[in-house]
Design an enzyme around this catalytic site. Structure first.
Site, PDB file in Angstrom:
ATOM      1  N   LYS A  87      26.957  45.299  24.056  1.00 26.79           N
ATOM      2  CA  LYS A  87      25.863  46.525  23.481  1.00 26.79           C
ATOM      3  C   LYS A  87      24.740  46.299  24.511  1.00 26.79           C
ATOM      4  O   LYS A  87      23.688  45.264  24.457  1.00 26.79           O
ATOM      5  CB  LYS A  87      25.754  46.399  22.552  1.00 26.79           C
ATOM      6  CG  LYS A  87      24.858  47.644  21.806  1.00 26.79           C
ATOM      7  CD  LYS A  87      24.714  46.961  19.896  1.00 26.79           C
ATOM      8  CE  LYS A  87      23.403  48.459  19.017  1.00 26.79           C
ATOM      9  NZ  LYS A  87      23.472  48.207  17.966  1.00 26.79           N
ATOM     10  N   ASP A 134      16.911  51.991  19.591  1.00 25.17           N
ATOM     11  CA  ASP A 134      17.533  52.459  19.068  1.00 25.17           C
ATOM     12  C   ASP A 134      16.524  52.741  17.986  1.00 25.17           C
ATOM     13  O   ASP A 134      15.738  52.209  17.210  1.00 25.17           O
ATOM     14  CB  ASP A 134      18.833  51.110  18.560  1.00 25.17           C
ATOM     15  CG  ASP A 134      18.966  51.976  17.299  1.00 25.17           C
ATOM     16  OD1 ASP A 134      19.299  53.006  16.916  1.00 25.17           O
ATOM     17  OD2 ASP A 134      19.983  51.113  16.946  1.00 25.17           O
ATOM     18  N   LYS A 183      15.101  55.672  11.934  1.00 23.14           N
ATOM     19  CA  LYS A 183      14.667  54.228  11.247  1.00 23.14           C
ATOM     20  C   LYS A 183      13.303  54.877  10.447  1.00 23.14           C
ATOM     21  O   LYS A 183      12.429  55.477  11.789  1.00 23.14           O
ATOM     22  CB  LYS A 183      14.780  53.247  12.310  1.00 23.14           C
ATOM     23  CG  LYS A 183      16.012  52.776  12.776  1.00 23.14           C
ATOM     24  CD  LYS A 183      16.189  51.830  14.155  1.00 23.14           C
ATOM     25  CE  LYS A 183      17.457  50.705  14.362  1.00 23.14           C
ATOM     26  NZ  LYS A 183      18.083  50.551  12.836  1.00 23.14           N
ATOM     27  N   ASP A 217      17.843  45.784  21.138  1.00 27.44           N
ATOM     28  CA  ASP A 217      18.924  46.006  21.192  1.00 27.44           C
ATOM     29  C   ASP A 217      20.104  46.459  22.331  1.00 27.44           C
ATOM     30  O   ASP A 217      21.111  46.336  21.986  1.00 27.44           O
ATOM     31  CB  ASP A 217      18.838  47.781  20.571  1.00 27.44           C
ATOM     32  CG  ASP A 217      20.031  47.687  19.277  1.00 27.44           C
ATOM     33  OD1 ASP A 217      20.603  46.846  18.811  1.00 27.44           O
ATOM     34  OD2 ASP A 217      20.260  48.473  18.623  1.00 27.44           O
ATOM     35  N   ASP A 256      22.152  56.202  13.264  1.00 29.15           N
ATOM     36  CA  ASP A 256      22.324  55.187  13.620  1.00 29.15           C
ATOM     37  C   ASP A 256      23.271  53.666  14.015  1.00 29.15           C
ATOM     38  O   ASP A 256      23.105  52.188  14.035  1.00 29.15           O
ATOM     39  CB  ASP A 256      21.241  54.902  12.114  1.00 29.15           C
ATOM     40  CG  ASP A 256      20.300  53.360  12.934  1.00 29.15           C
ATOM     41  OD1 ASP A 256      20.380  53.000  14.167  1.00 29.15           O
ATOM     42  OD2 ASP A 256      19.267  52.517  11.850  1.00 29.15           O
ATOM     43  N   GLU A 268      25.551  53.230  16.197  1.00 31.82           N
ATOM     44  CA  GLU A 268      25.061  53.526  16.800  1.00 31.82           C
ATOM     45  C   GLU A 268      26.497  52.481  17.888  1.00 31.82           C
ATOM     46  O   GLU A 268      27.251  53.007  19.142  1.00 31.82           O
ATOM     47  CB  GLU A 268      24.425  53.740  18.007  1.00 31.82           C
ATOM     48  CG  GLU A 268      23.418  53.008  18.550  1.00 31.82           C
ATOM     49  CD  GLU A 268      22.823  52.006  17.701  1.00 31.82           C
ATOM     50  OE1 GLU A 268      23.761  52.635  16.518  1.00 31.82           O
ATOM     51  OE2 GLU A 268      22.426  51.016  18.558  1.00 31.82           O
ATOM     52  N   ARG A 295      28.524  50.530  17.836  1.00 34.57           N
ATOM     53  CA  ARG A 295      30.032  50.499  17.858  1.00 34.57           C
ATOM     54  C   ARG A 295      30.295  51.636  18.258  1.00 34.57           C
ATOM     55  O   ARG A 295      31.641  51.680  19.159  1.00 34.57           O
ATOM     56  CB  ARG A 295      30.686  50.624  16.116  1.00 34.57           C
ATOM     57  CG  ARG A 295      30.450  52.198  15.558  1.00 34.57           C
ATOM     58  CD  ARG A 295      30.174  51.361  14.014  1.00 34.57           C
ATOM     59  NE  ARG A 295      28.856  50.486  13.379  1.00 34.57           N
ATOM     60  CZ  ARG A 295      29.139  50.411  12.238  1.00 34.57           C
ATOM     61  NH1 ARG A 295      30.026  50.846  11.288  1.00 34.57           N
ATOM     62  NH2 ARG A 295      27.626  49.973  11.867  1.00 34.57           N
TER      63      ARG A 295
HETATM   64  N1  BES Z   1      20.782  48.170  16.240  1.00 32.68           N
HETATM   65  C1  BES Z   1      21.051  48.090  14.319  1.00 32.68           C
HETATM   66  C2  BES Z   1      21.582  46.545  13.654  1.00 32.68           C
HETATM   67  C3  BES Z   1      20.384  45.446  13.733  1.00 32.68           C
HETATM   68  C4  BES Z   1      19.224  46.061  12.932  1.00 32.68           C
HETATM   69  C5  BES Z   1      19.660  44.992  14.792  1.00 32.68           C
HETATM   70  C6  BES Z   1      18.683  44.997  12.236  1.00 32.68           C
HETATM   71  C7  BES Z   1      18.437  44.047  14.648  1.00 32.68           C
HETATM   72  C8  BES Z   1      17.509  44.644  13.582  1.00 32.68           C
HETATM   73  C9  BES Z   1      22.151  49.130  14.641  1.00 32.68           C
HETATM   74  O1  BES Z   1      22.039  49.552  16.020  1.00 32.68           O
HETATM   75  C10 BES Z   1      22.179  49.462  13.092  1.00 32.68           C
HETATM   76  O2  BES Z   1      21.303  50.171  13.077  1.00 32.68           O
HETATM   77  N2  BES Z   1      23.091  49.312  12.412  1.00 32.68           N
HETATM   78  C11 BES Z   1      22.446  49.965  11.608  1.00 32.68           C
HETATM   79  C12 BES Z   1      24.686  50.283  10.822  1.00 32.68           C
HETATM   80  C13 BES Z   1      24.666  51.095   9.521  1.00 32.68           C
HETATM   81  C14 BES Z   1      23.716  52.647   9.624  1.00 32.68           C
HETATM   82  C15 BES Z   1      25.713  51.184   9.507  1.00 32.68           C
HETATM   83  C16 BES Z   1      22.404  48.891  10.177  1.00 32.68           C
HETATM   84  O3  BES Z   1      22.254  47.537  10.504  1.00 32.68           O
HETATM   85  O4  BES Z   1      21.574  49.284   8.877  1.00 32.68           O
HETATM   86 ZN    ZN Z   2      21.299  49.737  17.293  1.00 28.65          ZN
HETATM   87 MN    MN Z   3      21.562  52.283  14.751  1.00 31.15          MN
END
Ligand code: BES
Ligand code: ZN
Ligand code: MN
Length: 506
Positions: free
Chosen positions: A267, A272, A279, A290, A349, A351, A353
């Site tokens: 990824k 992000d 966020k 990210d 968010d 994204e 996947r």
């Molecule tokens: N890049 C983030 C995941 C992440 C969060 C990495 C904190 C490192 C530290 C990912 O793209 C994301 O935002 N995931 C969301 C998914 C949710 C919207 C279902 C998350 O984990 O909150």
């Molecule tokens: Zn992300």
């Molecule tokens: Mn995200």
């Protein structure tokens, strides 16, 4: 750093630092020899109690009588009966940082063949080289004036008892420094801020690697071709950004022609923001990391090429920048993936996947032996496992076990979570084939379940490294994980394929 092996009497070695082991309350084999030559100087130090020989303790002595070395470092390894990989790893990292605090330019390390249960001296020397090369890593590219006093250590020798031991040690040191080179590249890419490290920058890094290594070829799928291929999910993520998205394909050909490759897919979200599902500001800056999954793929490819592993490896980076803008994807939008399945994007968010699913569909044409994707995919994995273990998910138990084993051996551990069918229902969408987010629970599992819908045609595993790829806080930095796990996994596959081949070559 230059590594080499050496035999003969360590007492006479003209080195800046002679490193000797202490196992609990007794001196290691070479330390005992040096002790004799120094009229028991080391025994006396031990008796005074300044070093107890615990794993990771170090003590530096200057001008030990009868010894040619400027310094002698005593390195504690702990009770030999309780020695394990984690303790030895700790000790070798302590050795590296203690050496780094001296101004020694050379060192002679005498490990006396010590190794954790189930491993041999090869393991220890690989870890030694990795620890030494990693300990000098710094990220100073963003400083106006780079700090003046850098690392001083230039040459490291290890003492080997005989020719066989010297050959094994030498191979191990080469492997350890190749691993460190890949790790450091992954760290550099991870640490580079998002105004510089764009998808284009990652593509350039991958192209640069192919220029260095003859067996490596890099091609880049641009947005125009992605559109023709129907990669609606990947394209939807970069839709709000001025930076063009890139799908970077690195083909390493070290194995027999036509042999199916092992694929690693990273990824590469270079920043992000969350997109329209923006966020919060508190730790948004951390989202420069990210793309650490992508960085681990590029770093691993460097090590694989450096080691000239006799297998074929496909390294893929799915890269985009997730930004809000008038052209950004909206919550509620439905996109069509390359697989033909449609996705209702409930949260922009989620994204990672979306970029991965199209990359995972794209690589099916290579008919890979195995596929491992690596992603900072969910905050939920940080809640579940913290900073110590990478989350592992797999549709194949054999592959899962191989990855867990590689993580244990390389001190870069992973822990498996389920992707049972039971969890799939949370991705139900009223209109599309699936939603891009599940319910409030088991966020890492539902993310993996989403990916599982695109990986049915091959043996696949997913590594969620959101908790392990970088450290938060003031010591914020990319760790390079899980490069050690991936390299170990691929070296194991290379060893397997070498065994399986007729031994005609001498
Ligand atoms: N890049 C983030 C995941 C992440 C969060 C990495 C904190 C490192 C530290 C990912 O793209 C994301 O935002 N995931 C969301 C998914 C949710 C919207 C279902 C998350 O984990 O909150
Ligand atoms: Zn992300
Ligand atoms: Mn995200």
């Amino acid at each position: 750093m230059q590594f080499s092996t050496r035999s003969g009497n360590p007492v006479r070695a003209r080195t800046h630092c002679l490193v000797l082991t202490v196992l609990g309350d007794s001196l290691g084999a070479t330390a005992r020899e040096v002790d004799k030559a120094s009229k028991r100087a080391l025994s006396r130090v031990l008796k005074r109690g300044d070093i107890e020989g615990k794993a990771g303790q170090t003590l530096i002595l200057h001008d030990v009588p009868g010894v040619a070395a400027q310094r002698v470092m005593l390195l504690g390894l702990g009770d030999p009966k309780k020695l394990d990989a984690a303790k030895l790893g700790t000790a070798l990292r302590a050795l590296a940082s203690a050496l780094g605090r001296t101004s020694a330019k050379s060192a002679l390390v005498c490990l006396d063949g010590v190794a954790p249960p189930g491993e041999d001296a090869e393991w220890s020397h690989t870890m030694l080289a990795e620890a030494l090369e990693s300990s000098t890593y710094r990220y100073d590219d963003m400083r106006g004036t780079p700090p003046a006093n850098g690392p001083t250590l230039e040459t490291v020798e290890v003492l080997a008892a005989d020719r066989d031991a010297a050959q094994t040690a030498s191979d191990a040191l080469t492997a350890g420094s190749a691993l460190a080179a890949g790790l450091n590249l992954a760290k550099d890419l991870g640490n580079t801020p998002a105004n510089i490290c764009t998808p284009t920058y990652l593509a350039t890094a991958a192209r640069d690697l192919a220029r260095t290594y003859q067996r490596l070829k890099t091609t880049v799928v641009e947005e125009k071709e992605m559109r023709e291929l129907g990669m609606g999910a990947l394209l939807s993520v970069g839709a709000g950004s001025n930076e063009p998205s890139k799908l970077v394909v690195m083909e390493y050909k070290g194995g027999p022609k036509g042999d199916a490759p092992h694929a690693i897919v990273g990824k590469g979200i270079t920043f992000d923001t969350g997109g329209i599902s923006l966020k919060g500001p508190a730790t948004m800056y951390e989202m420069i990391y990210d793309m650490c999954g992508a960085a681990s793929v590029i770093g691993t490819m460097k090590t694989v090429a450096e080691l000239e592993l006799p297998i074929n490896v496909l390294g893929v980076v799915a890269s985009a920048e997730n930004m809000p803008s008038a052209s950004a994807t909206r919550p509620g939008d439905v996109v069509k993936t390359m697989s033909g399945q449609t996705v209702e994007i409930l949260n922009t968010d989620a994204e990672g996947r979306l970029v991965l699913c199209d990359a995972l569909t794209y690589i099916a044409k290579y008919e890979p032996k195995t596929v491992v994707d690596i992603a900072t995919l969910t905050g939920a994995i940080v809640t579940a496992l913290g900073a110590h273990a990478t989350g592992l998910f797999a549709n194949d138990d054999g592959l899962a076990d191989e990855l867990l084993d590689a993580g244990t051996r390389s001190l870069d551990r992973a822990w498996r979570l389920p992707i049972w069918e039971d969890y799939q229902s949370s991705l139900r969408s009223p209109s599309a084939d699936m939603a891009n987010v599940g319910g409030p629970g088991a966020g890492s599992i539902t993310a993996a379940c989403f990916l599982a819908r695109f990986t049915k045609s091959y043996r696949w595993a997913h590594l969620d490294c959101a908790g392990t790829a970088y450290r938060s806080g003031t010591a914020r930095a990319s760790t390079g994980r899980p490069v050690p796990l991936l390299v170990q996994y691929l070296r194991d596959r290379a060893a397997e394929s070498a065994e399986g081949q007729p031994r005609t070559r001498r």
